[in-house]
Motif scaffolding. Structure first.
Motif, PDB file in Angstrom:
ATOM      1  N   ASP A 277       0.888 -33.468  -7.278  1.00 56.73           N
ATOM      2  CA  ASP A 277       2.150 -33.829  -6.653  1.00 56.73           C
ATOM      3  C   ASP A 277       1.941 -35.100  -5.828  1.00 56.73           C
ATOM      4  O   ASP A 277       0.806 -35.543  -5.601  1.00 56.73           O
ATOM      5  CB  ASP A 277       2.756 -32.669  -5.861  1.00 56.73           C
ATOM      6  CG  ASP A 277       2.085 -32.393  -4.524  1.00 56.73           C
ATOM      7  OD1 ASP A 277       1.442 -33.284  -3.941  1.00 56.73           O
ATOM      8  OD2 ASP A 277       2.227 -31.265  -4.038  1.00 56.73           O
ATOM      9  N   ALA A 278       3.036 -35.694  -5.399  1.00 57.38           N
ATOM     10  CA  ALA A 278       2.986 -36.996  -4.729  1.00 57.38           C
ATOM     11  C   ALA A 278       2.079 -36.973  -3.498  1.00 57.38           C
ATOM     12  O   ALA A 278       1.262 -37.878  -3.295  1.00 57.38           O
ATOM     13  CB  ALA A 278       4.404 -37.422  -4.337  1.00 57.38           C
TER      14      ALA A 278
ATOM     15  N   PHE B 119       7.559 -43.873  -3.109  1.00 63.74           N
ATOM     16  CA  PHE B 119       7.554 -42.733  -2.189  1.00 63.74           C
ATOM     17  C   PHE B 119       8.465 -42.938  -0.982  1.00 63.74           C
ATOM     18  O   PHE B 119       9.273 -42.070  -0.656  1.00 63.74           O
ATOM     19  CB  PHE B 119       6.124 -42.409  -1.734  1.00 63.74           C
ATOM     20  CG  PHE B 119       6.032 -41.111  -0.993  1.00 63.74           C
ATOM     21  CD1 PHE B 119       6.069 -39.902  -1.678  1.00 63.74           C
ATOM     22  CD2 PHE B 119       5.946 -41.079   0.386  1.00 63.74           C
ATOM     23  CE1 PHE B 119       6.006 -38.691  -1.010  1.00 63.74           C
ATOM     24  CE2 PHE B 119       5.878 -39.871   1.071  1.00 63.74           C
ATOM     25  CZ  PHE B 119       5.907 -38.677   0.369  1.00 63.74           C
ATOM     26  N   TYR B 120       8.343 -44.054  -0.297  1.00 60.56           N
ATOM     27  CA  TYR B 120       9.140 -44.260   0.914  1.00 60.56           C
ATOM     28  C   TYR B 120      10.650 -44.263   0.645  1.00 60.56           C
ATOM     29  O   TYR B 120      11.396 -43.636   1.391  1.00 60.56           O
ATOM     30  CB  TYR B 120       8.722 -45.531   1.653  1.00 60.56           C
ATOM     31  CG  TYR B 120       7.371 -45.458   2.335  1.00 60.56           C
ATOM     32  CD1 TYR B 120       6.663 -44.263   2.472  1.00 60.56           C
ATOM     33  CD2 TYR B 120       6.791 -46.602   2.854  1.00 60.56           C
ATOM     34  CE1 TYR B 120       5.427 -44.217   3.103  1.00 60.56           C
ATOM     35  CE2 TYR B 120       5.554 -46.560   3.491  1.00 60.56           C
ATOM     36  CZ  TYR B 120       4.874 -45.366   3.607  1.00 60.56           C
ATOM     37  OH  TYR B 120       3.658 -45.332   4.234  1.00 60.56           O
ATOM     38  N   PRO B 121      11.109 -44.951  -0.414  1.00 63.50           N
ATOM     39  CA  PRO B 121      12.564 -44.881  -0.672  1.00 63.50           C
ATOM     40  C   PRO B 121      13.038 -43.447  -0.949  1.00 63.50           C
ATOM     41  O   PRO B 121      14.101 -43.041  -0.472  1.00 63.50           O
ATOM     42  CB  PRO B 121      12.753 -45.775  -1.901  1.00 63.50           C
ATOM     43  CG  PRO B 121      11.594 -46.715  -1.874  1.00 63.50           C
ATOM     44  CD  PRO B 121      10.450 -45.917  -1.298  1.00 63.50           C
ATOM     45  N   ALA B 122      12.237 -42.680  -1.695  1.00 63.28           N
ATOM     46  CA  ALA B 122      12.615 -41.288  -1.985  1.00 63.28           C
ATOM     47  C   ALA B 122      12.605 -40.464  -0.694  1.00 63.28           C
ATOM     48  O   ALA B 122      13.485 -39.624  -0.473  1.00 63.28           O
ATOM     49  CB  ALA B 122      11.653 -40.683  -3.009  1.00 63.28           C
TER      50      ALA B 122
ATOM     51  N   ALA C 243       7.599 -34.670  -9.741  1.00 63.60           N
ATOM     52  CA  ALA C 243       8.109 -35.833 -10.486  1.00 63.60           C
ATOM     53  C   ALA C 243       7.677 -37.130  -9.808  1.00 63.60           C
ATOM     54  O   ALA C 243       7.279 -38.092 -10.479  1.00 63.60           O
ATOM     55  CB  ALA C 243       9.629 -35.768 -10.597  1.00 63.60           C
ATOM     56  N   LEU C 244       7.741 -37.156  -8.483  1.00 64.03           N
ATOM     57  CA  LEU C 244       7.294 -38.348  -7.756  1.00 64.03           C
ATOM     58  C   LEU C 244       5.804 -38.591  -7.975  1.00 64.03           C
ATOM     59  O   LEU C 244       5.370 -39.737  -8.093  1.00 64.03           O
ATOM     60  CB  LEU C 244       7.556 -38.205  -6.250  1.00 64.03           C
ATOM     61  CG  LEU C 244       8.940 -38.558  -5.756  1.00 64.03           C
ATOM     62  CD1 LEU C 244       9.069 -38.224  -4.274  1.00 64.03           C
ATOM     63  CD2 LEU C 244       9.259 -40.025  -5.993  1.00 64.03           C
ATOM     64  N   GLY C 245       5.022 -37.517  -8.029  1.00 65.58           N
ATOM     65  CA  GLY C 245       3.584 -37.641  -8.286  1.00 65.58           C
ATOM     66  C   GLY C 245       3.319 -38.301  -9.627  1.00 65.58           C
ATOM     67  O   GLY C 245       2.446 -39.162  -9.744  1.00 65.58           O
ATOM     68  N   GLU C 246       4.092 -37.909 -10.629  1.00 65.12           N
ATOM     69  CA  GLU C 246       3.940 -38.529 -11.954  1.00 65.12           C
ATOM     70  C   GLU C 246       4.296 -40.005 -11.895  1.00 65.12           C
ATOM     71  O   GLU C 246       3.601 -40.851 -12.480  1.00 65.12           O
ATOM     72  CB  GLU C 246       4.812 -37.807 -12.987  1.00 65.12           C
ATOM     73  CG  GLU C 246       4.299 -36.441 -13.357  1.00 65.12           C
ATOM     74  CD  GLU C 246       5.196 -35.728 -14.356  1.00 65.12           C
ATOM     75  OE1 GLU C 246       5.872 -36.410 -15.165  1.00 65.12           O
ATOM     76  OE2 GLU C 246       5.214 -34.474 -14.342  1.00 65.12           O
TER      77      GLU C 246
END
Length: 166
Positions: free
Chosen positions: A6-7, A56-59, A134-137
């Motif tokens: 994961d992210a 990451f930061y925008p999410a 999903a972010l991790g991918e």
């Protein structure tokens, strides 16, 4: 590329890798090794900052609306990037080289502590609706792309005809 991390796990793994590189730099006596380690630190941090800033930061901001944490992280990145540029433009023969790497290490330790603390960016991310898998991918994919685009400093010097080792 990590398998389905994961992210936050991926970003924490980057933190541990850079911490280990800083420790190796602190112990290094040989200038060539110091140069190699400093370049690796700069590359790792540049790629890490890029994937955090792009993905990451925008999410995080969208999911949490935690502007203060987001802005603080962005400002810390800007300070680190300025120091990274100075380190990349110099070498162990610069009398301030070791000091710059040491200060960068301290800046990064502070930044990592802020992100990883119980009420920090990572904890708030886990409490949010962010899809960390999903972010991790996305992070892993973008990181692989950026790492493949990173020519080594020595190959950049060769390409530019500068062989002095600075």
């Amino acid at each position: 590329m990590p398998s389905k991390a994961d992210a936050i796990s991926l970003l924490k793994a980057d933190h541990r890798k850079v911490e280990a590189l800083f420790e190796q730099f602190e112990k290094a006596k040989d200038n060539a090794l110091k140069q190699k380690l400093a370049q690796e630190i700069c590359t790792e941090l540049t790629v890490h900052a890029t994937i955090e800033e792009e993905i990451f930061y925008p999410a995080f901001l969208e999911a949490t609306e935690e502007e203060d944490l987001h802005h603080e992280a962005a400002v810390e990145h800007e300070g680190a990037k300025r120091l990274i540029a100075e380190i990349e433009a110099s070498g162990p023969d610069d009398e301030y080289f070791d000091a710059k790497v040491t200060v960068l290490s301290e800046m990064i330790k502070h930044h990592v502590k802020e992100e990883e603390q119980p009420d920090g960016l990572f904890a708030k991310s886990r409490q949010s609706e962010m899809d960390l898998d999903a972010l991790g991918e996305q992070l892993a994919s973008r990181k692989a792309e950026l790492m493949n685009d990173q020519p080594s400093k020595s190959s950049r010097r060769l390409a530019s005809g500068d062989l002095r080792g600075r």
